[in-house]
Design a protein around this motif. Structure first.
Motif, mmCIF file in Angstrom:
data_model
loop_
_atom_site.group_PDB
_atom_site.id
_atom_site.type_symbol
_atom_site.label_atom_id
_atom_site.label_comp_id
_atom_site.label_asym_id
_atom_site.label_seq_id
_atom_site.Cartn_x
_atom_site.Cartn_y
_atom_site.Cartn_z
ATOM 1 N N THR A 164 -7.861 8.290 14.761
ATOM 2 C CA THR A 164 -7.744 8.140 13.313
ATOM 3 C C THR A 164 -6.322 7.774 12.920
ATOM 4 N N SER A 165 -6.197 7.132 11.757
ATOM 5 C CA SER A 165 -4.875 6.906 11.170
ATOM 6 C C SER A 165 -4.416 8.121 10.385
ATOM 7 N N GLY A 210 -4.248 5.909 5.116
ATOM 8 C CA GLY A 210 -5.373 5.047 5.445
ATOM 9 C C GLY A 210 -6.106 4.647 4.187
ATOM 10 N N MET A 211 -6.422 3.363 4.082
ATOM 11 C CA MET A 211 -7.079 2.872 2.877
ATOM 12 C C MET A 211 -8.595 2.921 2.965
ATOM 13 N N ALA A 212 -9.131 3.057 4.171
ATOM 14 C CA ALA A 212 -10.580 2.994 4.351
ATOM 15 C C ALA A 212 -11.109 4.284 4.964
ATOM 16 N N LYS A 213 -12.170 4.826 4.381
ATOM 17 C CA LYS A 213 -12.761 6.069 4.894
ATOM 18 C C LYS A 213 -13.723 5.758 6.033
ATOM 19 N N HIS A 226 -11.545 14.094 5.008
ATOM 20 C CA HIS A 226 -12.059 12.755 5.258
ATOM 21 C C HIS A 226 -11.198 12.041 6.294
ATOM 22 N N VAL A 227 -11.856 11.393 7.247
ATOM 23 C CA VAL A 227 -11.171 10.653 8.306
ATOM 24 C C VAL A 227 -10.922 9.233 7.813
ATOM 25 N N MET A 228 -9.662 8.785 7.888
ATOM 26 C CA MET A 228 -9.264 7.501 7.330
ATOM 27 C C MET A 228 -8.768 6.555 8.422
ATOM 28 N N ASP A 229 -8.690 5.270 8.045
ATOM 29 C CA ASP A 229 -8.111 4.280 8.951
ATOM 30 C C ASP A 229 -7.381 3.226 8.140
ATOM 31 N N THR A 230 -6.277 2.741 8.684
ATOM 32 C CA THR A 230 -5.495 1.719 8.006
ATOM 33 C C THR A 230 -5.983 0.309 8.319
ATOM 34 N N THR A 231 -6.805 0.159 9.350
ATOM 35 C CA THR A 231 -7.273 -1.154 9.777
ATOM 36 C C THR A 231 -8.750 -1.299 9.438
#
Length: 250
Positions: free
Chosen positions: A170-171, A213-216, A178-183
């Motif tokens: 994860t990012s 991270g912008m995306a969940k 909530h687990v996020m990711d920047t990509t």
């Protein structure tokens, strides 16, 4: 923001945007100029960037962001990886996400009788000579900078397989768990990995709490175990435990 997390983000900014001033980095990371200067001194001494008057620039001969991130908190990631490997039983099918911590988990699985499914070329490099480890490489479009395969082919391949457990990177983990990711391009692949696995083990060092991270990627209830190297930020830890997630601190 924790120091190690700032270091990781500074390297990412320099890699993606090129040379940056102290003022710009301070604004981007919501830190003081003095803090950023100290960060640049340390990262420069470690050979991870080149300091210039008023700021820093990326190292010219390093063209792989994967390597940049791999050298951040390496000892902590190794401790997490060793604990994750203890969760894996011989004979299992293990799905390994991309990312530097999952790559270190692969190192800990050498000599084991397992099947490993992955979209990470770094994991493939680590295990391709291990006779007892059956390696299944997912197809897809190559992301050279991150040594991974992504896209609809990767997602379709994941719908054809089943894993006993997933080691998920994860990012960052938000306070609500909530687990996020920047990509963004990696998010559908991570979701498909979760759907293909009986158990989801999230690996996250202390710098990921709270993370960015912008995306969940998923909700806390989609996780079974979180393995981290330090006490989880209290609000996040409470959210994870409320969702029934086991938090293992190494």
């Amino acid at each position: 923001m924790l120091r190690d997390r700032r270091h990781e983000l500074i390297l990412r900014i320099l890699r993606s945007d090129g040379p940056a001033t102290v003022e710009l980095l301070a604004e981007r990371l919501d830190a003081s100029h003095a803090t950023i200067r100290r960060d640049l001194v340390q990262l420069g001494e470690e050979g991870l960037l080149r300091r210039v008057h008023g700021g820093a620039m990326p190292i010219d001969d390093r063209d792989d962001p994967f390597v940049d991130v791999a050298e951040v908190r390496s000892a902590e990631k190794d401790a997490i990886a060793r604990r994750c490997a203890e969760l894996v039983k011989d004979g299992e099918t293990v799905l390994l996400d991309i990312g530097t911590t999952a790559h270190r988990v692969a190192r800990q699985l050498k000599g084991r009788s397992l099947t490993v499914i992955t979209s990470s070329l770094a994991v493939l490099d680590e295990l391709h000579d291990e006779e007892d480890v059956q390696v299944m490489l997912l197809g897809g479009m190559l992301r050279r900078d991150y040594r991974s395969l992504v896209g609809f082919l990767t997602e379709d391949n994941l719908r054809q397989v089943h894993a006993d457990r997933l080691i998920l990177g994860t990012s960052g983990v938000r306070p609500g768990g909530h687990v996020m990711d920047t990509t963004v391009v990696e998010v559908p692949v991570k979701r498909a990995m979760i759907a293909a696995s009986d158990q989801v083990v999230l690996v996250a060092d202390v710098g990921k709490f709270p993370g960015t991270g912008m995306a969940k990627v998923c909700e806390p209830g989609d996780l079974d175990i979180v393995v981290t190297n330090a006490p989880v930020e209290p609000v996040t830890g409470a959210a994870l435990r409320k969702a029934g997630v086991e938090v293992i601190e190494v």
